[in-house]
Enzyme design. Structure first.
Site, mmCIF file in Angstrom:
data_model
loop_
_atom_site.group_PDB
_atom_site.id
_atom_site.type_symbol
_atom_site.label_atom_id
_atom_site.label_comp_id
_atom_site.label_asym_id
_atom_site.label_seq_id
_atom_site.Cartn_x
_atom_site.Cartn_y
_atom_site.Cartn_z
ATOM 1 N N VAL A 104 44.148 39.743 36.438
ATOM 2 C CA VAL A 104 45.239 39.233 35.498
ATOM 3 C C VAL A 104 45.671 40.569 34.596
ATOM 4 C CG1 VAL A 104 44.576 36.664 35.470
ATOM 5 C CG2 VAL A 104 43.538 38.235 33.838
ATOM 6 N N SER A 105 46.655 40.524 34.070
ATOM 7 C CA SER A 105 47.497 41.630 33.366
ATOM 8 C C SER A 105 46.614 41.920 32.130
ATOM 9 C CB SER A 105 48.776 41.582 33.209
ATOM 10 O OG SER A 105 49.511 41.406 34.661
ATOM 11 N N ASP A 106 46.364 40.644 31.407
ATOM 12 C CA ASP A 106 45.638 41.163 29.959
ATOM 13 C C ASP A 106 44.500 39.964 29.687
ATOM 14 O OD1 ASP A 106 46.816 38.715 28.509
ATOM 15 O OD2 ASP A 106 48.977 39.831 28.961
#
Length: 214
Positions: A12-14
Protein backbone atom coordinates in the site's frame (compact mmCIF):
# COMPACT_ATOMS: atom_id res chain seq x y z
CA UNK A 1 15.54 -31.28 -5.45
CA UNK A 2 14.77 -27.87 -3.88
CA UNK A 3 11.16 -27.50 -2.72
CA UNK A 4 9.13 -24.85 -4.56
CA UNK A 5 8.04 -22.05 -2.25
CA UNK A 6 5.04 -19.79 -2.64
CA UNK A 7 5.28 -16.13 -1.62
CA UNK A 8 2.81 -13.26 -1.44
CA UNK A 9 3.72 -9.62 -1.96
CA UNK A 10 1.45 -6.87 -0.59
CA UNK A 11 1.92 -3.11 -0.96
CA UNK A 12 0.00 0.00 0.00
CA UNK A 13 1.21 3.54 -0.61
CA UNK A 14 1.44 4.80 2.96
CA UNK A 15 1.24 3.72 6.61
CA UNK A 16 -2.32 4.94 6.97
CA UNK A 17 -3.72 2.50 4.40
CA UNK A 18 -5.07 -0.94 5.27
CA UNK A 19 -3.32 -4.06 3.93
CA UNK A 20 -5.99 -6.45 5.22
CA UNK A 21 -7.81 -6.99 1.91
CA UNK A 22 -4.63 -8.01 0.08
CA UNK A 23 -3.32 -9.98 3.07
CA UNK A 24 -6.53 -12.04 3.32
CA UNK A 25 -6.26 -12.96 -0.38
CA UNK A 26 -2.76 -14.32 0.20
CA UNK A 27 -3.79 -16.33 3.26
CA UNK A 28 -6.78 -17.79 1.36
CA UNK A 29 -4.32 -19.01 -1.28
CA UNK A 30 -2.65 -21.05 1.46
CA UNK A 31 0.47 -18.87 1.71
CA UNK A 32 2.16 -19.04 5.11
CA UNK A 33 2.08 -15.68 6.90
CA UNK A 34 5.86 -15.69 7.24
CA UNK A 35 6.07 -15.83 3.44
CA UNK A 36 3.82 -12.78 2.91
CA UNK A 37 5.93 -9.65 2.51
CA UNK A 38 4.21 -6.32 3.16
CA UNK A 39 5.48 -2.85 2.27
CA UNK A 40 3.81 0.42 3.17
CA UNK A 41 5.65 2.54 0.64
CA UNK A 42 5.28 4.36 -2.66
CA UNK A 43 5.35 2.36 -5.89
CA UNK A 44 7.59 4.92 -7.59
CA UNK A 45 10.63 2.63 -7.28
CA UNK A 46 11.67 -0.75 -5.84
CA UNK A 47 13.78 0.50 -2.95
CA UNK A 48 11.40 -1.14 -0.47
CA UNK A 49 12.69 -3.27 2.43
CA UNK A 50 10.15 -6.10 2.30
CA UNK A 51 10.23 -6.39 -1.49
CA UNK A 52 14.01 -6.65 -1.45
CA UNK A 53 13.86 -9.17 1.43
CA UNK A 54 11.47 -11.32 -0.61
CA UNK A 55 13.72 -11.22 -3.69
CA UNK A 56 16.67 -12.42 -1.63
CA UNK A 57 14.68 -15.56 -0.76
CA UNK A 58 13.44 -16.29 -4.28
CA UNK A 59 14.87 -19.36 -6.03
CA UNK A 60 14.22 -20.97 -9.42
CA UNK A 61 10.76 -22.52 -9.51
CA UNK A 62 9.33 -20.37 -6.72
CA UNK A 63 6.04 -18.54 -7.21
CA UNK A 64 5.04 -14.99 -6.20
CA UNK A 65 1.40 -13.88 -5.96
CA UNK A 66 0.60 -10.16 -6.24
CA UNK A 67 -2.91 -8.70 -6.07
CA UNK A 68 -2.54 -6.25 -8.99
CA UNK A 69 0.26 -5.02 -11.22
CA UNK A 70 0.24 -1.56 -9.61
CA UNK A 71 0.91 -3.26 -6.25
CA UNK A 72 4.20 -4.45 -7.77
CA UNK A 73 5.05 -0.88 -8.82
CA UNK A 74 4.02 2.19 -10.77
CA UNK A 75 7.18 2.98 -12.74
CA UNK A 76 6.92 1.85 -16.38
CA UNK A 77 10.56 0.91 -16.97
CA UNK A 78 11.23 -0.54 -13.53
CA UNK A 79 8.14 -2.78 -13.55
CA UNK A 80 9.35 -4.42 -16.76
CA UNK A 81 12.89 -4.71 -15.43
CA UNK A 82 11.83 -6.29 -12.12
CA UNK A 83 9.39 -8.68 -13.79
CA UNK A 84 12.10 -9.94 -16.14
CA UNK A 85 14.65 -10.18 -13.33
CA UNK A 86 12.33 -12.46 -11.35
CA UNK A 87 11.00 -14.56 -14.23
CA UNK A 88 14.07 -14.82 -16.44
CA UNK A 89 17.16 -14.27 -14.28
CA UNK A 90 15.98 -15.87 -11.03
CA UNK A 91 13.63 -18.15 -13.02
CA UNK A 92 10.83 -17.84 -10.49
CA UNK A 93 7.25 -17.04 -11.52
CA UNK A 94 4.68 -14.30 -10.89
CA UNK A 95 0.89 -14.43 -10.90
CA UNK A 96 -1.10 -11.19 -10.85
CA UNK A 97 -4.41 -12.12 -9.21
CA UNK A 98 -6.36 -9.28 -10.82
CA UNK A 99 -5.43 -10.61 -14.29
CA UNK A 100 -4.42 -14.19 -13.50
CA UNK A 101 -5.79 -15.57 -16.76
CA UNK A 102 -3.47 -13.24 -18.63
CA UNK A 103 -0.64 -12.60 -16.19
CA UNK A 104 0.75 -15.94 -15.14
CA UNK A 105 4.40 -16.04 -16.20
CA UNK A 106 4.34 -19.85 -16.25
CA UNK A 107 2.03 -19.77 -19.29
CA UNK A 108 4.40 -17.55 -21.25
CA UNK A 109 7.35 -19.85 -20.49
CA UNK A 110 5.63 -22.81 -22.12
CA UNK A 111 5.38 -20.85 -25.38
CA UNK A 112 9.12 -20.33 -25.89
CA UNK A 113 10.27 -17.22 -27.76
CA UNK A 114 6.73 -16.37 -28.86
CA UNK A 115 5.71 -16.39 -25.20
CA UNK A 116 8.49 -13.93 -24.35
CA UNK A 117 7.33 -11.62 -27.13
CA UNK A 118 3.69 -11.75 -25.98
CA UNK A 119 4.70 -11.27 -22.36
CA UNK A 120 6.78 -8.21 -23.24
CA UNK A 121 3.87 -6.67 -25.15
CA UNK A 122 1.29 -7.25 -22.43
CA UNK A 123 3.69 -6.16 -19.71
CA UNK A 124 4.58 -2.96 -21.56
CA UNK A 125 0.92 -2.08 -21.94
CA UNK A 126 -0.07 -2.70 -18.32
CA UNK A 127 3.10 -1.16 -16.90
CA UNK A 128 2.39 1.95 -18.95
CA UNK A 129 -1.17 2.06 -17.59
CA UNK A 130 0.13 1.67 -14.01
CA UNK A 131 2.56 4.56 -14.47
CA UNK A 132 -0.10 6.79 -16.02
CA UNK A 133 -2.36 6.11 -13.03
CA UNK A 134 0.45 7.19 -10.70
CA UNK A 135 0.92 10.42 -12.68
CA UNK A 136 -2.82 11.12 -12.49
CA UNK A 137 -2.77 10.53 -8.74
CA UNK A 138 0.14 12.95 -8.27
CA UNK A 139 -1.60 15.54 -10.43
CA UNK A 140 -4.78 15.22 -8.37
CA UNK A 141 -2.74 15.71 -5.20
CA UNK A 142 -1.12 18.86 -6.63
CA UNK A 143 -4.48 20.23 -7.71
CA UNK A 144 -5.94 19.53 -4.27
CA UNK A 145 -3.07 21.35 -2.57
CA UNK A 146 -3.43 24.31 -4.94
CA UNK A 147 -7.17 24.57 -4.22
CA UNK A 148 -6.58 24.35 -0.46
CA UNK A 149 -3.94 27.09 -0.63
CA UNK A 150 -6.24 29.28 -2.69
CA UNK A 151 -8.87 28.93 0.04
CA UNK A 152 -6.30 29.94 2.62
CA UNK A 153 -6.13 26.56 4.32
CA UNK A 154 -2.91 25.66 6.13
CA UNK A 155 -1.49 22.33 4.98
CA UNK A 156 0.61 20.11 7.17
CA UNK A 157 1.20 20.39 10.91
CA UNK A 158 -0.54 23.43 12.48
CA UNK A 159 1.81 26.22 13.54
CA UNK A 160 1.90 26.82 17.29
CA UNK A 161 2.07 30.37 18.57
CA UNK A 162 0.85 32.45 21.49
CA UNK A 163 -2.62 32.90 20.02
CA UNK A 164 -3.14 29.15 19.49
CA UNK A 165 -2.65 28.24 23.16
CA UNK A 166 -5.77 27.05 24.93
CA UNK A 167 -7.20 28.76 28.01
CA UNK A 168 -5.39 26.47 30.47
CA UNK A 169 -2.03 26.86 28.70
CA UNK A 170 -2.36 30.64 28.75
CA UNK A 171 -3.15 30.56 32.48
CA UNK A 172 -0.16 28.27 33.12
CA UNK A 173 2.08 30.53 31.06
CA UNK A 174 1.08 33.64 32.99
CA UNK A 175 1.18 31.83 36.35
CA UNK A 176 4.62 30.27 35.94
CA UNK A 177 6.47 32.80 33.79
CA UNK A 178 7.98 34.72 36.71
CA UNK A 179 9.03 31.49 38.47
CA UNK A 180 10.91 30.54 35.30
CA UNK A 181 12.49 33.99 35.14
CA UNK A 182 13.57 33.63 38.78
CA UNK A 183 14.93 30.16 37.97
CA UNK A 184 12.64 28.55 40.51
CA UNK A 185 11.62 26.15 37.74
CA UNK A 186 13.68 25.07 34.72
CA UNK A 187 12.77 25.56 31.09
CA UNK A 188 12.17 21.81 30.80
CA UNK A 189 9.74 21.88 33.72
CA UNK A 190 7.98 24.96 32.35
CA UNK A 191 7.61 23.32 28.92
CA UNK A 192 6.15 20.20 30.56
CA UNK A 193 3.62 22.29 32.48
CA UNK A 194 2.53 23.88 29.20
CA UNK A 195 2.61 20.57 27.33
CA UNK A 196 4.98 21.96 24.69
CA UNK A 197 8.06 20.66 22.96
CA UNK A 198 11.34 22.54 23.35
CA UNK A 199 11.23 24.52 20.08
CA UNK A 200 7.57 25.50 20.48
CA UNK A 201 8.13 26.44 24.13
CA UNK A 202 10.95 28.91 23.43
CA UNK A 203 9.08 30.37 20.46
CA UNK A 204 5.95 31.04 22.54
CA UNK A 205 7.88 32.34 25.57
CA UNK A 206 9.66 34.79 23.27
CA UNK A 207 6.30 35.98 21.93
CA UNK A 208 4.99 36.33 25.48
CA UNK A 209 8.01 38.38 26.55
CA UNK A 210 7.51 40.64 23.57
CA UNK A 211 3.83 41.13 24.46
CA UNK A 212 4.82 42.21 28.00
CA UNK A 213 7.19 44.84 26.61
CA UNK A 214 4.58 46.41 24.32
Amino acid sequence: MTETKIFGYVRVSDKGQNVERQDIKMIELGINERDIFIDKASGKDFDRPQYQAMKLQLRAGDLVYIDALDRLGRNYDEIKSEWKDITRNINADIIILENKELFDSRKFKTMGDMGKLMEDQFLSLLAYVAEQERKKMLQRQKEGIAVAKAKGKHLGRPQLNLSTLNKQQKADLEGNYQAWQDKTITGVQFAEILGLKKNSFYKIVKEYQKSLEE
